[in-house]
Design a protein around this motif. Structure first.
Motif, PDB file in Angstrom:
ATOM      1  N   GLY A 183      31.538  39.923  34.018  1.00 52.80           N
ATOM      2  CA  GLY A 183      31.886  38.503  34.016  1.00 52.80           C
ATOM      3  C   GLY A 183      32.929  38.111  32.992  1.00 52.80           C
ATOM      4  O   GLY A 183      33.931  37.463  33.304  1.00 52.80           O
ATOM      5  N   GLN A 233      35.426  34.069  41.518  1.00 58.97           N
ATOM      6  CA  GLN A 233      34.003  33.951  41.857  1.00 58.97           C
ATOM      7  C   GLN A 233      33.565  35.123  42.734  1.00 58.97           C
ATOM      8  O   GLN A 233      32.468  35.660  42.557  1.00 58.97           O
ATOM      9  N   GLU A 293      27.405  30.718  32.394  1.00 58.05           N
ATOM     10  CA  GLU A 293      25.987  30.648  32.726  1.00 58.05           C
ATOM     11  C   GLU A 293      25.646  29.360  33.465  1.00 58.05           C
ATOM     12  O   GLU A 293      24.695  29.296  34.226  1.00 58.05           O
ATOM     13  N   MET A 309      33.181  38.140  40.548  1.00 56.65           N
ATOM     14  CA  MET A 309      32.003  38.046  39.678  1.00 56.65           C
ATOM     15  C   MET A 309      30.726  38.382  40.441  1.00 56.65           C
ATOM     16  O   MET A 309      29.785  38.945  39.887  1.00 56.65           O
ATOM     17  N   ILE A 310      30.702  38.039  41.717  1.00 56.17           N
ATOM     18  CA  ILE A 310      29.548  38.403  42.544  1.00 56.17           C
ATOM     19  C   ILE A 310      29.537  39.916  42.774  1.00 56.17           C
ATOM     20  O   ILE A 310      28.487  40.568  42.706  1.00 56.17           O
ATOM     21  N   GLN A 311      30.716  40.474  43.020  1.00 60.29           N
ATOM     22  CA  GLN A 311      30.813  41.907  43.284  1.00 60.29           C
ATOM     23  C   GLN A 311      30.601  42.736  42.017  1.00 60.29           C
ATOM     24  O   GLN A 311      30.032  43.828  42.056  1.00 60.29           O
ATOM     25  N   TYR A 312      31.084  42.193  40.866  1.00 62.38           N
ATOM     26  CA  TYR A 312      30.954  42.912  39.593  1.00 62.38           C
ATOM     27  C   TYR A 312      30.287  41.991  38.561  1.00 62.38           C
ATOM     28  O   TYR A 312      30.928  41.535  37.608  1.00 62.38           O
ATOM     29  N   PRO A 313      28.995  41.693  38.722  1.00 62.00           N
ATOM     30  CA  PRO A 313      28.322  40.730  37.840  1.00 62.00           C
ATOM     31  C   PRO A 313      28.334  41.133  36.373  1.00 62.00           C
ATOM     32  O   PRO A 313      28.349  40.270  35.487  1.00 62.00           O
ATOM     33  N   GLU A 314      28.342  42.440  36.099  1.00 60.94           N
ATOM     34  CA  GLU A 314      28.309  42.902  34.707  1.00 60.94           C
ATOM     35  C   GLU A 314      29.668  42.748  34.021  1.00 60.94           C
ATOM     36  O   GLU A 314      29.792  42.915  32.813  1.00 60.94           O
TER      37      GLU A 314
END
Length: 305
Positions: free
Chosen positions: A230, A220, A254, A223-228
């Motif tokens: 996922g 998690q 999602e 994913m916040i640090q590298y949202p693209e």
């Protein structure tokens, strides 16, 4: 099933020999021409002191720029305490010199110590008399537990990633080591094929203690640090791959990771079953083990192979 430690480590050195030398022996790296490298068949050398025959782990021939010719490099991983290991390395060197001295002007022995203990490994064998040195043999060595893991986290070296958990760190730092490994692995995904990536992950898995709850937290955070990234991040989880969660988690991204896992697993059973089976087989599971995991007949698994 996971590769045995010795076999996995040997495969890592074979596959990423150049990266290993670059990482730990930069001065030697500058002298080697990797375009002409050849791994030799395992040498069976007789230890006349111990009266036993042993196989060298890895022996390769490579061009050395300083001599404008070929040399031998002997790599010997050592995972347990042996007070006479330095003698064994000398015996190996002597046998290689005896056999190859007419063809190769230089033989470089390298020991890689993988023990969990931090200790000073003896790397020298000497024989002296007053005012005269009869012999001084010293091999190159890497003591992984003495390497500070923080030095390697910005590296894109596959060996650094695979061995990060084997380097020196405190219990308090264990979670950070796991997180940085996954981040390093993300960078490797852009330039390594699936087979080499699987090898790096397999070796790393030998040293990390799986903690699913912790891994979920780390995922998690990434994913916040590298949202693209996922979907790519989901592929980093070897445990989830084995359990068949990967497809399910991807479906549930999602809606949130926690809600998506349960829903995605069910969808993944139907939608991504063939892909899950493929990945389980690639990770070394037998058709029988995969059959039990996905609840399909063994015959169907073998057809998918």
């Amino acid at each position: 099933m996971p590769l045995p430690h010795d076999e996995a480590f040997k495969k890592l050195l074979e596959t990423f020999f150049q990266e290993f030398i670059e990482l730990f022996f930069p001065e030697l790296d500058a002298m080697l021409d990797y375009s002409e490298t050849r791994f030799l068949m395992q040498e069976l050398l007789v230890d006349i002191v111990g009266e036993e025959a042993r196989e060298l782990d890895l022996l390769l021939e490579i061009r050395y720029k300083g001599l404008d010719g070929y040399i031998l490099i002997h790599l010997e991983p050592q995972s347990y305490r042996d007070s006479r290991f330095h003698e064994r390395m000398f015996i190996y060197f002597s046998r290689l010199f005896e056999r190859y001295r007419k063809e190769h002007k230089l033989i470089i022995p390298i020991a890689i110590f993988t023990s969990d203990e931090i200790r000073e490994e003896q790397d020298t064998l000497e024989m002296v008399i007053p005012e005269h040195q009869i012999l001084r043999f010293q091999f190159l060595k890497v003591e992984l537990r003495k390497q500070n893991w923080i030095r390697f986290i910005d590296s894109d070296n596959a060996v650094a990633a695979a061995l990060l958990a084997k380097m020196g760190y405190t219990t308090r730092e264990a979670r950070d080591v796991r997180r940085e490994f996954l981040r390093m692995f993300m960078k490797l995904k852009t330039r390594l094929d699936q087979g080499r990536l699987a090898l790096v992950m397999s070796v790393a898995d030998l040293y990390f203690q799986p903690d699913r709850a912790q891994d979920e937290e780390i995922i998690q955070e990434l994913m916040i640090q590298y949202p693209e990234e996922g979907e790519a991040i989901m592929e980093l989880m070897p445990a989830w791959k084995r359990w068949g969660y990967e497809e399910g988690i991807a479906e549930g991204i999602e809606q949130g990771i926690e809600q998506g896992i349960e829903q995605g697993i069910e969808q993944g059973k139907e939608k991504g079953q063939a892909e899950i089976i493929r990945k389980l087989l690639l990770h070394g599971f037998t058709p029988e083990e995969v059959s039990k995991a996905v609840e399909l007949p063994v015959e169907k698994i073998k057809k998918l192979m």
